[in-house]
Design a protein around this motif. Structure first.
Motif, mmCIF file in Angstrom:
data_model
loop_
_atom_site.group_PDB
_atom_site.id
_atom_site.type_symbol
_atom_site.label_atom_id
_atom_site.label_comp_id
_atom_site.label_asym_id
_atom_site.label_seq_id
_atom_site.Cartn_x
_atom_site.Cartn_y
_atom_site.Cartn_z
ATOM 1 N N GLN A 227 82.889 -24.253 -10.136
ATOM 2 C CA GLN A 227 82.862 -24.645 -8.779
ATOM 3 C C GLN A 227 81.201 -25.336 -8.590
ATOM 4 O O GLN A 227 80.944 -25.291 -7.556
ATOM 5 N N GLY A 228 80.778 -25.268 -9.685
ATOM 6 C CA GLY A 228 79.374 -25.725 -9.841
ATOM 7 C C GLY A 228 78.359 -24.620 -9.744
ATOM 8 O O GLY A 228 78.768 -23.522 -10.112
ATOM 9 N N MET A 229 77.095 -25.040 -9.509
ATOM 10 C CA MET A 229 75.879 -23.813 -9.629
ATOM 11 C C MET A 229 76.284 -22.714 -8.729
ATOM 12 O O MET A 229 76.815 -22.773 -7.362
ATOM 13 N N CYS A 230 76.143 -21.580 -9.251
ATOM 14 C CA CYS A 230 76.410 -20.236 -8.477
ATOM 15 C C CYS A 230 75.383 -20.007 -7.500
ATOM 16 O O CYS A 230 74.084 -19.789 -8.038
ATOM 17 N N PRO A 231 75.445 -19.988 -6.281
ATOM 18 C CA PRO A 231 74.344 -19.563 -5.255
ATOM 19 C C PRO A 231 73.947 -18.221 -5.570
ATOM 20 O O PRO A 231 72.519 -18.049 -5.396
ATOM 21 N N ASP A 232 74.591 -17.225 -5.955
ATOM 22 C CA ASP A 232 74.162 -16.029 -6.215
ATOM 23 C C ASP A 232 72.968 -15.872 -7.341
ATOM 24 O O ASP A 232 71.974 -15.362 -7.260
ATOM 25 N N ALA A 233 73.513 -16.732 -8.430
ATOM 26 C CA ALA A 233 72.248 -16.565 -9.653
ATOM 27 C C ALA A 233 71.356 -17.717 -9.092
ATOM 28 O O ALA A 233 70.265 -17.106 -9.724
ATOM 29 N N LEU A 234 71.449 -18.522 -8.309
ATOM 30 C CA LEU A 234 70.252 -19.282 -8.009
ATOM 31 C C LEU A 234 69.297 -18.510 -7.260
ATOM 32 O O LEU A 234 68.170 -18.697 -7.169
ATOM 33 N N ARG B 291 79.608 -23.474 -1.233
ATOM 34 C CA ARG B 291 78.316 -23.378 -2.305
ATOM 35 C C ARG B 291 77.221 -24.635 -1.765
ATOM 36 O O ARG B 291 75.906 -24.256 -1.918
ATOM 37 N N ARG B 292 77.764 -25.686 -1.225
ATOM 38 C CA ARG B 292 76.760 -26.906 -0.913
ATOM 39 C C ARG B 292 76.032 -26.176 0.440
ATOM 40 O O ARG B 292 74.697 -25.964 0.450
ATOM 41 N N LEU C 164 75.746 -32.193 0.389
ATOM 42 C CA LEU C 164 74.751 -31.264 0.632
ATOM 43 C C LEU C 164 73.987 -31.842 1.736
ATOM 44 O O LEU C 164 73.473 -31.019 2.719
ATOM 45 N N TRP C 165 73.685 -32.992 1.733
ATOM 46 C CA TRP C 165 72.798 -33.822 2.775
ATOM 47 C C TRP C 165 73.308 -33.425 4.250
ATOM 48 O O TRP C 165 72.557 -33.152 5.035
ATOM 49 N N SER C 166 74.672 -33.383 4.368
ATOM 50 C CA SER C 166 75.128 -33.056 5.789
ATOM 51 C C SER C 166 74.904 -31.564 6.225
ATOM 52 O O SER C 166 74.929 -31.253 7.431
#
Ligand SMILES: Cc1ncc(COP(=O)(O)O)c(C=O)c1O
Length: 427
Positions: free
Chosen positions: A163-170, A207-208, A245-247
Motif C-alpha cells: 500500500q506504499g510508504m508506511c506512515p508509522d515507519a515514516l 496513508r496519503r 496527496l496535494w488534496s
C-alpha cells in the motif's frame, strides 16, 4: 604551435562525480548492443498509440495562422505559456473531481517544465545542500535517486509495503533523525503516488492523508516538503480512484505536485507541469531561468491546443485500452510461466507501465549477476534490475522491474516465457 608534453586532466566538480551513477545510460546501451533481445526493461511508451494524426492535425491548425505561428515559434516565458497554464487549471480540477473555483487554483500557481523530470531536478537544486536528507519509498524511481545523488543529498528509505510508504515507519524514521540531531537536515519526502515506477503500487488513501499530516507535524525548525510525483496518474486501468496527496494539503504549504504528458500523450513533446506552494514559485523560477528561461514554447502551445479540442480525452482512453491489454498479457504470462516457481511473486498493478517481480533472496538480479547475463545472452530477454531502485542504505538485490509499455501482447508473452527459462536455471 608547440604541443604541451603533458595535458592535465579536467578537474570535474563534485556534482559531476556525484552524477556518475549512470544506470539509465547503461540500460539504454544494453538495448543498442543487443538488438535481438526482447526488452522488458525499456520504460518507453507504446509506439502504436502515439498520437500521430492528432499531433499532425493540431500542429497544422496551430501554425495555419501566421501571427499565431510566429508566437509559437518564438521563445516563451520561464513559467511557461499562459495558454497551457490556463488550460491546465480546469484539466487538473477535473482530475481532482472539483472545479477551479473550489480549488482556488490559478494559472500562476503552475510552472511548465521539460517533462516532469525537470521539476524533480529543480526541486533538488532548490532544496538540497550536500548532506541534506530526502526520505523515499523502497523501491522508488531510480532516476530520481540519481538526481538526489547528483546534489549530494543523503537518501533514506522508509519501509514500504503493497500500500506504499508506511506512515508509522515514516514517523519513526523522523523521530530517530530528531534524536540524532538530524531533523533540521530533512528537506523532502518523495512519493510516486500513482502506480509507482517500479513497483506499480499506489499509496493507500488513508496513508496519503497521514503522510501529509506527518509532514506538518515534523515541520519544526524548517518546513518538511513532500514532492508528489503523479507521472502515471492518468494511466489507470481499474481499481480505486485515489485522491492526490496535494488534496490533503489544505493550507497549500507542504506538497509540491508534478505531472507529465509524456506517458498519456507523447514523451517526444516532453511537457510536464508543477503546482508549487507560494514560497517555492520564485526560487524554482529563478533556477529554471538560469537553466533554460522557459521550456519549448511550441510544445506547450501544442499541448494547450490538444487539451482544448476534447480529442485528448479520447486519446487517453485509447492509450489506456492498449496498456490494459498489455498488462493483462504480462500478468497472464506470469501466471502461466512463473506460478510453479517457488519463492517467485509479483504485484498486480491497476495502472502505470510496470510489474514488479521478486525472486528468492538467493538469486541476485543485478547487471553483474549470473541471471542478468544468462537472461540477455542465452535467453535473449532483458529486465531492469530491482537493486537500482533502492537508496544506498537498503538495497535489495532479488527483484526485477518488468515493463509492458513497448512490446505487443504476443511479444510480452514470449519475453516472459524466456525470462522464466532463465530463472529456472538458478532455482
Ligand atoms: C515516476 C516518474 N517520474 C517522472 C518521470 C519523468 O518523465 P518526463 O520527464 O518525461 O515527464 C518518469 C519517467 O519515466 C517516471 O517514471
Amino acid at each position: 604551435m608547440n604541443s604541451p608534453t603533458h595535458i592535465p586532466g579536467v578537474q570535474f566538480s563534485n556534482r559531476t562525480r556525484w552524477a556518475s551513477r549512470g544506470a539509465i545510460s547503461f540500460l539504454m546501451q544494453q538495448g543498442v548492443e543487443n538488438p535481438g533481445v526482447l526488452s522488458l526493461a525499456a520504460g518507453l511508451v507504446d509506439p502504436d498509440t502515439l498520437p500521430v494524426e492528432l499531433a499532425q492535425e493540431q500542429l497544422s491548425e496551430l501554425l495555419a495562422d501566421d501571427a499565431r505561428a510566429r508566437q509559437c515559434l518564438q521563445y516563451g516565458t520561464t513559467p511557461g505559456s499562459e495558454h497551457l497554464r490556463g488550460a491546465l487549471v480546469p484539466f487538473f480540477a477535473e482530475l481532482e473531481n472539483s472545479t477551479p473555483e473550489e480549488l482556488d487554483l490559478q494559472a500562476e500557481d503552475l510552472v511548465l517544465t521539460t517533462g516532469s523530470q525537470q521539476l524533480l531536478s529543480l526541486v533538488c537544486d532548490a532544496l538540497f545542500d550536500p548532506g541534506d536528507i530526502c526520505l523515499v519509498a523502497a523501491p522508488t524511481y531510480f532516476v530520481f535517486l540519481g538526481a538526489l545523488e547528483a546534489v549530494g543529498a543523503r537518501t533514506i528509505s522508509v519501509n514500504t509495503d503493497e500500500q506504499g510508504m508506511c506512515p508509522d515507519a515514516l514517523n519513526q524514521t523522523l523521530a530517530d533523525l530528531e534524536e540524532e540531531g538530524e531533523l533540521g537536515r530533512v528537506k523532502l519526502i518523495y512519493l510516486v503516488s500513482y502506480y509507482e515506477n517500479p513497483s506499480g503500487v499506489s499509496l493507500a488513501t488513508e496513508r496519503r492523508k497521514q503522510i501529509v499530516e506527518l509532514s506538518k507535524k515534523w515541520s519544526k525548525s524548517q518546513r518538511l516538503m513532500i514532492l508528489e510525483d503523479a507521472a502515471y496518474r492518468e494511466l489507470q486501468y481499474d481499481g480505486e480512484v485515489y485522491p492526490s496527496l496535494w488534496s490533503f494539503d489544505t493550507d497549500r504549504q507542504n506538497v509540491i505536485y508534478t505531472q507529465t504528458f509524456s506517458k498519456s500523450f507523447s514523451p517526444g513533446v516532453r511537457v510536464g507541469f508543477g503546482i508549487l506552494p507560494d514560497d517555492l514559485k520564485k526560487p524554482i523560477s529563478d533556477l529554471k531561468g538560469n537553466d533554460d528561461f522557459g521550456s519549448a514554447h511550441l510544445n506547450q502551445r501544442l499541448m494547450a491546443q490538444v487539451l482544448g479540442t476534447g480529442h485528448y480525452r479520447d486519446h487517453v482512453e485509447r492509450v489506456k485500452a492498449s496498456y490494459t491489454a498489455k498488462r493483462d498479457a504480462m500478468l497472464a504470462a506470469a501466471e502461466n510461466y512463473f506460478s510453479d516457481l517457488e519463492g517467485v511473486t509479483w504485484q498486480h498493478p491497476h495502472g502505470g507501465l510496470y510489474v514488479w517481480m521478486s525472486l528468492p533472496e538467493s538469486i541476485p538480479t543485478g547487471f553483474d549477476s549470473p541471471l542478468f547475463e544468462t537472461a540477455v545472452q542465452k535467453h535473449k530477454v532483458m529486465y531492469v534490475p530491482g537493486e537500482l531502485c533502492f537508496a544506498g542504505d537498503a538495497v535489495e538485490r532479488n527483484h526485477m522491474r518488468l515493463s509492458y509499455g513497448v512490446l505487443t501482447p504476443e511479444r510480452i508473452g514470449e519475453g516472459m516465457k524466456s525470462l522464466s527459462h532463465a530463472i529456472r536455471e538458478f532455482l
